[in-house]
Design an enzyme around this catalytic site. Structure first.
Site, short mmCIF file in Angstrom:
data_model
loop_
_atom_site.label_atom_id
_atom_site.label_comp_id
_atom_site.label_asym_id
_atom_site.label_seq_id
_atom_site.Cartn_x
_atom_site.Cartn_y
_atom_site.Cartn_z
N PRO A 144 86.49 -24.98 19.69
CA PRO A 144 85.49 -23.93 19.85
C PRO A 144 84.24 -24.10 19.00
O PRO A 144 84.33 -24.50 17.82
CB PRO A 144 86.25 -22.66 19.40
CG PRO A 144 87.67 -22.98 19.60
CD PRO A 144 87.81 -24.46 19.41
N ASN A 145 83.14 -23.78 19.60
CA ASN A 145 81.82 -23.70 18.97
C ASN A 145 81.19 -25.04 18.63
O ASN A 145 80.04 -25.10 18.21
CB ASN A 145 81.87 -22.82 17.70
CG ASN A 145 82.34 -21.42 18.02
OD1 ASN A 145 81.80 -20.77 18.91
ND2 ASN A 145 83.37 -20.94 17.33
N ARG A 204 73.90 -24.81 15.22
CA ARG A 204 74.91 -23.98 14.57
C ARG A 204 74.96 -24.29 13.07
O ARG A 204 75.28 -25.42 12.69
CB ARG A 204 76.27 -24.30 15.19
CG ARG A 204 77.42 -23.65 14.50
CD ARG A 204 78.76 -24.23 14.96
NE ARG A 204 79.83 -23.53 14.30
CZ ARG A 204 81.06 -23.97 14.21
NH1 ARG A 204 81.40 -25.12 14.77
NH2 ARG A 204 81.97 -23.28 13.57
N TYR A 248 76.67 -28.06 9.12
CA TYR A 248 77.07 -29.04 10.14
C TYR A 248 76.00 -30.06 10.49
O TYR A 248 76.25 -30.96 11.28
CB TYR A 248 77.53 -28.29 11.41
CG TYR A 248 78.73 -27.40 11.16
CD1 TYR A 248 79.95 -27.95 10.75
CD2 TYR A 248 78.65 -26.02 11.31
CE1 TYR A 248 81.04 -27.14 10.50
CE2 TYR A 248 79.75 -25.21 11.06
CZ TYR A 248 80.93 -25.77 10.66
OH TYR A 248 82.02 -24.97 10.41
N ASN A 270 89.14 -32.57 16.59
CA ASN A 270 88.46 -31.59 15.74
C ASN A 270 88.72 -30.24 16.40
O ASN A 270 88.05 -29.88 17.38
CB ASN A 270 86.96 -31.87 15.64
CG ASN A 270 86.28 -30.88 14.69
OD1 ASN A 270 86.89 -29.90 14.26
ND2 ASN A 270 85.03 -31.15 14.36
N ALA A 273 87.70 -23.92 14.60
CA ALA A 273 88.40 -22.83 13.92
C ALA A 273 89.88 -22.77 14.29
O ALA A 273 90.70 -22.23 13.52
CB ALA A 273 87.71 -21.51 14.24
N HIS A 306 92.78 -23.68 11.90
CA HIS A 306 93.34 -22.79 10.88
C HIS A 306 94.26 -21.72 11.45
O HIS A 306 94.80 -20.92 10.71
CB HIS A 306 92.19 -22.13 10.10
CG HIS A 306 91.08 -23.08 9.78
ND1 HIS A 306 91.28 -24.20 8.98
CD2 HIS A 306 89.79 -23.15 10.19
CE1 HIS A 306 90.14 -24.88 8.90
NE2 HIS A 306 89.23 -24.27 9.63
N GLU A 319 93.15 -35.99 12.63
CA GLU A 319 92.32 -34.78 12.62
C GLU A 319 91.00 -35.10 11.94
O GLU A 319 90.99 -35.78 10.90
CB GLU A 319 93.06 -33.68 11.86
CG GLU A 319 92.26 -32.39 11.73
CD GLU A 319 93.09 -31.27 11.16
OE1 GLU A 319 94.21 -31.03 11.66
OE2 GLU A 319 92.64 -30.65 10.19
N HIS A 379 87.02 -33.46 10.69
CA HIS A 379 86.10 -32.34 10.50
C HIS A 379 84.77 -32.88 10.01
O HIS A 379 84.73 -33.82 9.20
CB HIS A 379 86.64 -31.34 9.48
CG HIS A 379 87.92 -30.72 9.93
ND1 HIS A 379 87.98 -29.74 10.89
CD2 HIS A 379 89.20 -31.00 9.58
CE1 HIS A 379 89.23 -29.43 11.11
NE2 HIS A 379 90.00 -30.18 10.33
N SER A 423 82.64 -31.01 8.24
CA SER A 423 82.49 -30.48 6.87
C SER A 423 83.76 -30.76 6.07
O SER A 423 84.82 -31.03 6.64
CB SER A 423 82.24 -28.97 6.93
OG SER A 423 83.35 -28.29 7.50
N ARG A 453 85.24 -25.25 1.09
CA ARG A 453 84.62 -24.09 1.71
C ARG A 453 85.51 -22.86 1.45
O ARG A 453 86.18 -22.81 0.43
CB ARG A 453 84.42 -24.37 3.20
CG ARG A 453 83.47 -25.56 3.44
CD ARG A 453 83.22 -25.80 4.92
NE ARG A 453 82.60 -24.65 5.55
CZ ARG A 453 82.51 -24.49 6.87
NH1 ARG A 453 82.99 -25.43 7.69
NH2 ARG A 453 81.95 -23.41 7.37
C1 DQA Z 1 85.05 -27.71 11.53
C2 DQA Z 1 85.54 -26.87 10.33
C3 DQA Z 1 86.18 -25.58 10.82
O1 DQA Z 1 86.61 -24.80 9.70
C4 DQA Z 1 85.19 -24.76 11.61
O2 DQA Z 1 85.80 -23.60 12.12
C5 DQA Z 1 84.56 -25.56 12.71
C6 DQA Z 1 84.12 -26.91 12.42
C7 DQA Z 1 84.30 -28.98 11.06
O3 DQA Z 1 84.19 -29.91 11.87
O4 DQA Z 1 83.82 -29.03 9.93
O5 DQA Z 1 84.33 -25.06 13.80
O6 DQA Z 1 86.19 -28.12 12.28
#
Ligand code: DQA
Length: 151
Positions: A12-13, A20, A25, A76, A79, A82, A100, A102, A104, A109
């Site tokens: 998502p997102n 964003r 990011y 990836n 959210a 988590h 996995e 990410h 960030s 964080r």
């Molecule tokens: C993320 C880190 C996640 O905590 C966050 O919800 C994301 C992006 C990252 O790629 O840093 O959507 O997966």
């Protein structure tokens, strides 16, 4: 001979990358990250299937699909990382190496980002290197696949 296929799945997102929270990011779009993955994959002789969904069930379906057709999964989960036992169970349900990633560094964080469900079904986690996290994961995946290949 066909090159090993790696699914790169984004949750998502991540379709909003570029606009964003750029302080976290960066400014690269998901399309730019896909292009980076394609170039890295070509160098490593891996075929890349790069996808994004905002829907947990679709990501679960794609992990199952990877189980039938791919040699590895780079995830990836956004959210869902988590929250999603379903993503963890899907990874555990297919007999494939998973990594996995990410953008960030989720460990520097908010506290809630420090825990990952899918990480428990992954060989390893790469976080904090921006788009390079994906390129590093592809190198690691190429090594995992080569180690499995019959000699
Ligand atoms: C993320 C880190 C996640 O905590 C966050 O919800 C994301 C992006 C990252 O790629 O840093 O959507 O997966």
């Amino acid at each position: 001979m066909a090159q090993p296929l790696v699914f790169i799945l984004n949750g998502p997102n991540l379709n909003l990358l570029g606009r964003r929270e750029p302080a976290i990011y960066g400014h690269d779009t998901l399309a730019a990250i896909e292009e980076l993955c394609r170039r890295s994959g070509a160098t490593l002789e891996l075929e890349v299937d790069f996808r994004q969904s905002n829907h947990e069930g679709e990501l679960v379906d794609w992990i199952h699909e990877a189980g039938d057709s791919a040699a590895g999964i780079i995830l990836n989960g956004g959210a869902l990382t988590h929250t999603s036992v379903a993503l963890l169970d899907a990874l555990k349900g297919v007999d494939l190496p998973a990594i996995e990633v990410h953008l960030s560094n989720i460990h520097r964080r908010e506290e809630f980002r420090r825990h990952s469900y899918p990480a428990q079904g992954a060989v390893g986690v790469i976080a904090g290197f921006g788009p390079q996290s994906y390129a590093l994961a592809l190198v690691a995946m190429a090594n995992l696949i080569a180690a499995q290949a019959p000699r």
